[in-house]
Write an enzyme that holds these catalytic residues in place. Sequence first.
Site, PDB file in Angstrom:
ATOM      1  CE  LYS A   2      33.326   9.028  31.345  1.00 61.48           C
ATOM      2  NZ  LYS A   2      33.540   9.172  32.853  1.00 61.48           N
TER       3      LYS A   2
ATOM      4  CG  ASP B 172      31.810   6.792  35.676  1.00 61.90           C
ATOM      5  OD1 ASP B 172      33.263   5.827  36.094  1.00 61.90           O
ATOM      6  OD2 ASP B 172      30.773   7.046  34.791  1.00 61.90           O
TER       7      ASP B 172
END
Length: 293
Positions: free
Chosen positions: A79, A115
Site C-alpha cells: 500500500k 479507506d
Amino acid sequence: MSLTDPLTVGVGGTTRLYGIMGYPIAHSLSPLMQTFAFRAQHLDSIYVPFLVEPTQLASAVAGALALGVCGFNVTIPHKETIMAHLDEVSAAARTIGAVNTVQVRDGKTIGYNTDGEGFLQPLRTRQWPCSTAITCILGAGGAARAVAMALLEAGCPVLHLANRTLTRAERLAAALQHAFPQAQIAVVPWADVAPRARQSDLIVNATSVGLHDPSGALLPATCFRPGQIVYDLVYRPLYTPLLQAARQAGAIVIPGLDMLIGQGAAAFQIWTGRSFPIEAVRHLLQPFFTEAS
Ligand SMILES: NC(=O)c1ccc[n+]([C@@H]2O[C@H](COP(=O)([O-])OP(=O)(O)OC[C@H]3O[C@@H](n4cnc5c(N)ncnc54)[C@H](OP(=O)(O)O)[C@@H]3O)[C@@H](O)[C@H]2O)c1
C-alpha cells in the site's frame, strides 16, 4: 446467456480486467465482492487476485499496464510502496501515505485511497452527526490516519488520539492539526484513554488488537454507554471482544466488515461510475463470517 455469464466472459475480447495485488492474497474477499458487483451491474468485467512478491511490484504494475488491466486494488504489503510506481497519486492518498485503489486512465496509473470513504459509508447510512461529535481513535498506523482524515474532512470538531507508542500518535496529531487547524486534536497517553473513550460519541479501534484473537478486550467495559457508536476496523472475528463488550453496555456497534465493503464500493465507483450493491454484498459475505470467527 448474458455477457456477464461466466461462460461468456472473455468472448469477443471486450472483457475489462481488474484485480488485487497483495502478498499473501488468497485470504482476500475482494475478488468475490467485486465480481459479484460487476455481475449485478451487468458489466462485462472480471476481477482476479494477483500474488505479487514485494520485489516484483514494479514489474507487476508494468505488466498490468501492458495487459490492458483497467484498475486494481492494492493490499498488504504494497500500500505504501506502490506510490513510487504510479503516474499520479491523489492528494488524499498522498497525505495518508498509502494507496489501495489504482485506476488506469489513458494508459496512466492513478492511485487513490478509499479507506476513509469506506469508513464513513456506514456512518452516513446511520445519518451520524459527524459535525458535532467527539471522537476517540485508538491507533496511529495507516488505517488510523485514513480514518482521522476522513472524520476531520467530514467536519468532526474534536478528536482524541491514543496509541501504544505515544510518539507515533504525536506525529500523526501534528500532521492532522497542520491540515485541519480548526479542529481540536489531542493526544492521549495509552494508559489514560478510558475516561476519554467514555466521553466520546464515537470510539474507533484502528489498532490490530482483536485480529484473530477472541480473548483480548482492548478497553474496559466502563468505557461504553448507550448512545455511543463503537467501530472496530478489525473484521475477523466479525464481532471482536471490543464490540461484544460495547454491545452489552448498550452502544451501537459497527464491525470492520462494513468498512471493508465500503472501501470496495468506493473503488468500484472510481472504476465504473456505478453504484455498488452494498446490502447484497453483505449478504454474500455473511457465510464467510460467524460471530466469533
Ligand atoms: N475493515 C477494513 O476495511 C480495514 C481497512 C484497513 C485496515 N483494517 C485493519 O485495521 C488494523 C490496523 O491496520 P493498519 O494498516 O493501520 O496497521 P499498522 O499501520 O501496522 O498499525 C497497527 C496499529 O496497531 C497498534 N497495535 C498493534 N499491536 C498492538 C497492541 N498489542 N496493543 C496496542 N496497540 C497495538 C499499533 O501501535 P504501535 O504504533 O504502538 O505499534 C498501530 O497503531 C488492522 O487490523 C487492519 O486489518 C481494516
